[in-house]
Design an enzyme around this catalytic site. Structure first.
Site, PDB file in Angstrom:
ATOM      1  N   ARG A 179     -18.790  25.354   2.454  1.00 41.22           N
ATOM      2  CA  ARG A 179     -19.442  25.124   3.741  1.00 41.22           C
ATOM      3  C   ARG A 179     -18.981  23.775   4.284  1.00 41.22           C
ATOM      4  O   ARG A 179     -19.114  22.745   3.625  1.00 41.22           O
ATOM      5  CB  ARG A 179     -20.969  25.144   3.595  1.00 41.22           C
ATOM      6  CG  ARG A 179     -21.639  24.850   4.910  1.00 41.22           C
ATOM      7  CD  ARG A 179     -23.141  25.049   4.934  1.00 41.22           C
ATOM      8  NE  ARG A 179     -23.609  24.633   6.236  1.00 41.22           N
ATOM      9  CZ  ARG A 179     -24.589  23.765   6.457  1.00 41.22           C
ATOM     10  NH1 ARG A 179     -25.278  23.272   5.439  1.00 41.22           N
ATOM     11  NH2 ARG A 179     -24.916  23.412   7.688  1.00 41.22           N
TER      12      ARG A 179
ATOM     13  N   HIS B  92     -22.667  19.702  13.127  1.00 40.91           N
ATOM     14  CA  HIS B  92     -23.608  19.211  12.111  1.00 40.91           C
ATOM     15  C   HIS B  92     -24.115  17.860  12.618  1.00 40.91           C
ATOM     16  O   HIS B  92     -23.645  16.813  12.188  1.00 40.91           O
ATOM     17  CB  HIS B  92     -22.882  19.088  10.779  1.00 40.91           C
ATOM     18  CG  HIS B  92     -23.765  18.902   9.578  1.00 40.91           C
ATOM     19  ND1 HIS B  92     -23.876  19.827   8.578  1.00 40.91           N
ATOM     20  CD2 HIS B  92     -24.564  17.875   9.200  1.00 40.91           C
ATOM     21  CE1 HIS B  92     -24.697  19.395   7.629  1.00 40.91           C
ATOM     22  NE2 HIS B  92     -25.121  18.202   7.986  1.00 40.91           N
TER      23      HIS B  92
ATOM     24  N   GLU C 137     -29.652  22.156  11.174  1.00 40.13           N
ATOM     25  CA  GLU C 137     -30.962  21.504  11.153  1.00 40.13           C
ATOM     26  C   GLU C 137     -31.395  20.908  12.497  1.00 40.13           C
ATOM     27  O   GLU C 137     -31.591  19.684  12.613  1.00 40.13           O
ATOM     28  CB  GLU C 137     -30.981  20.399  10.097  1.00 40.13           C
ATOM     29  CG  GLU C 137     -30.792  20.899   8.696  1.00 40.13           C
ATOM     30  CD  GLU C 137     -30.927  19.784   7.642  1.00 40.13           C
ATOM     31  OE1 GLU C 137     -31.000  18.606   8.017  1.00 40.13           O
ATOM     32  OE2 GLU C 137     -30.960  20.129   6.451  1.00 40.13           O
TER      33      GLU C 137
ATOM     34  N   ASN D 251     -31.545  25.210   4.143  1.00 46.49           N
ATOM     35  CA  ASN D 251     -31.270  23.947   3.463  1.00 46.49           C
ATOM     36  C   ASN D 251     -32.574  23.535   2.802  1.00 46.49           C
ATOM     37  O   ASN D 251     -33.578  23.317   3.485  1.00 46.49           O
ATOM     38  CB  ASN D 251     -30.861  22.860   4.461  1.00 46.49           C
ATOM     39  CG  ASN D 251     -29.530  23.155   5.134  1.00 46.49           C
ATOM     40  OD1 ASN D 251     -28.862  24.141   4.817  1.00 46.49           O
ATOM     41  ND2 ASN D 251     -29.141  22.305   6.067  1.00 46.49           N
TER      42      ASN D 251
ATOM     43  N   TYR E  15     -34.528  21.136  -0.283  1.00 47.11           N
ATOM     44  CA  TYR E  15     -34.447  20.057  -1.266  1.00 47.11           C
ATOM     45  C   TYR E  15     -35.785  19.727  -1.917  1.00 47.11           C
ATOM     46  O   TYR E  15     -35.839  19.397  -3.085  1.00 47.11           O
ATOM     47  CB  TYR E  15     -33.947  18.763  -0.597  1.00 47.11           C
ATOM     48  CG  TYR E  15     -32.514  18.824  -0.130  1.00 47.11           C
ATOM     49  CD1 TYR E  15     -31.490  18.334  -0.926  1.00 47.11           C
ATOM     50  CD2 TYR E  15     -32.180  19.362   1.114  1.00 47.11           C
ATOM     51  CE1 TYR E  15     -30.170  18.375  -0.505  1.00 47.11           C
ATOM     52  CE2 TYR E  15     -30.865  19.414   1.542  1.00 47.11           C
ATOM     53  CZ  TYR E  15     -29.860  18.919   0.728  1.00 47.11           C
ATOM     54  OH  TYR E  15     -28.563  18.972   1.151  1.00 47.11           O
TER      55      TYR E  15
ATOM     56  N   GLU F 220     -27.715  24.651   1.656  1.00 45.59           N
ATOM     57  CA  GLU F 220     -27.702  23.328   1.019  1.00 45.59           C
ATOM     58  C   GLU F 220     -28.809  23.249  -0.019  1.00 45.59           C
ATOM     59  O   GLU F 220     -29.933  23.685   0.241  1.00 45.59           O
ATOM     60  CB  GLU F 220     -27.986  22.201   2.029  1.00 45.59           C
ATOM     61  CG  GLU F 220     -26.857  21.851   2.935  1.00 45.59           C
ATOM     62  CD  GLU F 220     -27.194  20.676   3.850  1.00 45.59           C
ATOM     63  OE1 GLU F 220     -27.958  19.780   3.448  1.00 45.59           O
ATOM     64  OE2 GLU F 220     -26.684  20.685   4.982  1.00 45.59           O
TER      65      GLU F 220
HETATM   66  C1  NOJ Z   1     -29.306  17.906   4.945  1.00 48.62           C
HETATM   67  C2  NOJ Z   1     -28.182  17.549   5.848  1.00 48.62           C
HETATM   68  O1  NOJ Z   1     -27.678  18.716   6.442  1.00 48.62           O
HETATM   69  C3  NOJ Z   1     -27.067  16.792   5.167  1.00 48.62           C
HETATM   70  O2  NOJ Z   1     -26.249  16.274   6.166  1.00 48.62           O
HETATM   71  C4  NOJ Z   1     -27.651  15.717   4.276  1.00 48.62           C
HETATM   72  O3  NOJ Z   1     -26.672  14.900   3.727  1.00 48.62           O
HETATM   73  C5  NOJ Z   1     -28.448  16.394   3.200  1.00 48.62           C
HETATM   74  N1  NOJ Z   1     -29.547  17.097   3.816  1.00 48.62           N
HETATM   75  C6  NOJ Z   1     -29.028  15.443   2.165  1.00 48.62           C
HETATM   76  O4  NOJ Z   1     -29.939  14.608   2.772  1.00 48.62           O
END
Ligand code: NOJ
Length: 546
Positions: free
Chosen positions: A134, A179, A225, A365, A367, A440
């Site tokens: 990606r 992005h 995002e 995405n 985390y 992500e």
């Molecule tokens: C989401 C973002 O798309 C990416 O640019 C960023 O580096 C990562 N999260 C980690 O924070």
């Protein structure tokens, strides 16, 4: 690479890479939970890795300009010291939001210099055994002045070389059109996202991309995002263009935190719809690709079993993620937003009602997760994230009422809560029933000074994180979620926006003085994991020239 095999390092290294499959997944590939053609890749974005910010005719974008603003660095250091002194995390976060831009004063001028080193980086991907990658295109490398200037052939040539090389190595390109980056020209001429004009520029740019690269790119993402870009850029003002008002932040350039996020959100939806309509009418049948949208996602765990806190979860999702996914898929805003905002919410662009659903897949995405607490029926800490009406009156944060959701990391916003992956993927699947790619997932750490190289590449914590999140993803898939790919963020350490170069997300460590790439333990782990559960190249080489 030669590794000096210090005893402890050797032991942990071997344990981790020998057991890449120690998921709840069985130990042989015949019982792999990943369907055939599942994409295993790594993810990146142009501004974070390419560097070469003025090379070969590239124009300036909003991030080039923002990271060069003087004074931001000392402000940010001041805010950090001050907040550490008063010792309250939530205030740290708010202060960083108010004052900070790039905390270590770095920028993306050079980043990983991927623009010049892409061959070496594709070698690293090939060595990992990924079947997809990606990446994003830099808008101003292709159109230095947006639609107000010429196409920059050098930019087209660069991406042609990269795409051809990826395909020659059996790596499927998964391409984000923007992005976070927009041409500075669009900002100077008409205030960027604040004007519906941006839809014309974005569509013009997307047309150039589809025309030049669409014969080889089968997966497109219109934008990465929008929720993060617009909350940070127009509500709390810590990202370009740094706009906000009142108690949301301290923005010298003005703004309206309660209105502008929805205006730029509306203009984004216009742009997204217009690009998708163009793709569907002019390119999709001939080129045979798919188009989607990537959202930042969070799981929100209600802080109590009360009905109010459970309803707060829905409001938090509405105002964070469904703000864009609902209009893009269902052609309307979530009902929680409509109920609270009424006429303050701009209309959903007609184009999205026509296209419904305007995406073929959802890019997730993911985390971290936070607690969520109702602020409609009871008072919440003043200034807490999410607590205001225009954020849905649902406080969201990792620490609430004396509880912390998961293990902290070096990133103030990232707490380890793998269950969140299972829950958010299940939630998205059940709500939208559209194929999902995890576009992500990963974790970043700050590197302490004075470490040996072995200590710098011994990232067992990252392996534990990825293993646990993949495990949770597999649980969601076993419960029925249609997940078709997983992209680990990231191949390389890279420029982490307002955290600059201080936070490292890479499977490969980058020495920012020499730009040397060194694989971390996690690279070996991921390689072994893919060897066990992957299915080899997804595409046949199309081009032999590299
Ligand atoms: C989401 C973002 O798309 C990416 O640019 C960023 O580096 C990562 N999260 C980690 O924070």
């Amino acid at each position: 690479m030669e590794l000096p095999f210090l005893p402890l390092f050797a032991l942990t290294f071997s344990i981790s890479i020998l057991f890449p499959h120690s998921l709840s997944v069985k130990d042989d590939s015949s019982s792999s939970p990943f369907p055939p053609n599942f994409l295993f890749g790594t993810a990146s974005s142009s501004y974070q890795i390419e560097g070469a910010y003025l090379a070969d005719g590239k124009g300036l974008n909003n991030w080039d300009v923002f990271t060069h603003k003087p004074g931001s660095h000392s402000y940010s250091l001041f805010s950090k010291t001050f907040i550490v002194y008063i010792g309250k995390k939530i205030q740290w976060y708010m202060w960083l939001y108010i004052l900070g831009t790039v905390t270590d004063g770095s920028n993306g001028d050079v980043a990983d210099d991927h623009y010049h080193r892409y061959k070496e980086d594709v070698d690293l991907m090939e060595d990992l055994g990924v079947n997809s990658y990606r990446m994003s295109l830099s808008w101003t490398r292709i159109l230095p002045k947006g639609r107000f200037g010429k196409v920059n052939q050098a930019g087209i040539d660069y991406y042609n070389r990269l795409l051809n090389l990826l395909l020659a190595r059996g790596i499927e390109p998964f391409v984000t059109i923007s992005h976070y980056d927009i041409p500075q020209e669009a900002v100077d001429r008409y205030d960027g996202w604040l004007s519906p004009e941006i839809a014309k520029d974005f569509t013009y740019y997307a047309d150039v991309c589809f025309k030049n690269f669409g014969d080889r790119v089968k997966y497109w993402i219109t934008f990465n995002e929008p929720n993060v870009a617009f909350i940070r850029g127009y509500r709390i003002g810590i990202w370009p263009p740094g706009r906000c008002s009142g108690s949301f932040g301290n923005c010298s350039v003005g703004g309206n935190s309660e209105k502008e996020p929805f205006i730029v959100g509306h203009n984004f939806l216009l742009a997204h719809g217009s690009i998708v309509e163009l793709y569907r009418t002019k390119y999709q049948k001939i080129q045979g690709g798919k188009i989607g949208l990537a959202s930042h996602t969070m799981w929100f765990e209600p802080i109590s079993n009360s009905t109010e806190d459970k309803m707060a979860l829905e409001r938090a999702q509405a105002f964070y993620m469904n703000w864009f996914l609902d209009p893009a898929i269902r052609g309307d805003y979530p009902k929680e937003m409509r109920e609270i905002l009424g006429d303050d919410l701009p209309p959903v662009p007609e184009i999205l009602k026509r296209l419904k659903p305007s995406i073929d897949f959802i890019g997730v995405n993911h985390y971290t997760s936070y607690f969520v607490k109702d602020c409609l029926h009871s008072a919440c800490e003043e200034g807490g994230l999410g607590s205001t009406r225009t954020e849905g009156s649902a406080l969201t944060w990792a620490h609430v009422d004396g509880r912390t959701i998961g293990k902290p990391t070096s990133l103030e916003w990232l707490f380890i809560y793998p269950q969140g992956m299972e829950k958010i993927v299940t939630y998205i699947w059940e709500r939208f029933k559209i194929p999902i790619f995890v576009t992500e997932n990963g974790v970043g750490w700050k590197e302490s000074p004075n470490l040996t190289i072995n200590e710098r590449i011994n990232d067992e914590d990252r392996i534990d994180y990825v293993r646990a999140y993949l495990d949770a993803l597999v649980t969601a898939m076993r419960k029925g979620a249609d997940v078709r790919g997983y992209f680990l963020w990231s191949l390389l350490d890279n420029f982490e926006w307002t955290d600059g170069s201080s936070i490292r997300f890479g499977l490969h460590r980058v020495d920012y003085d020499t730009l040397e790439r060194t694989p971390r333990m996690s690279a070996s782990w991921y390689k072994n994991f893919i060897a066990l559960h992957g299915f080899g190249p997804a595409t046949k080489p199309l081009h032999s020239q590299e």
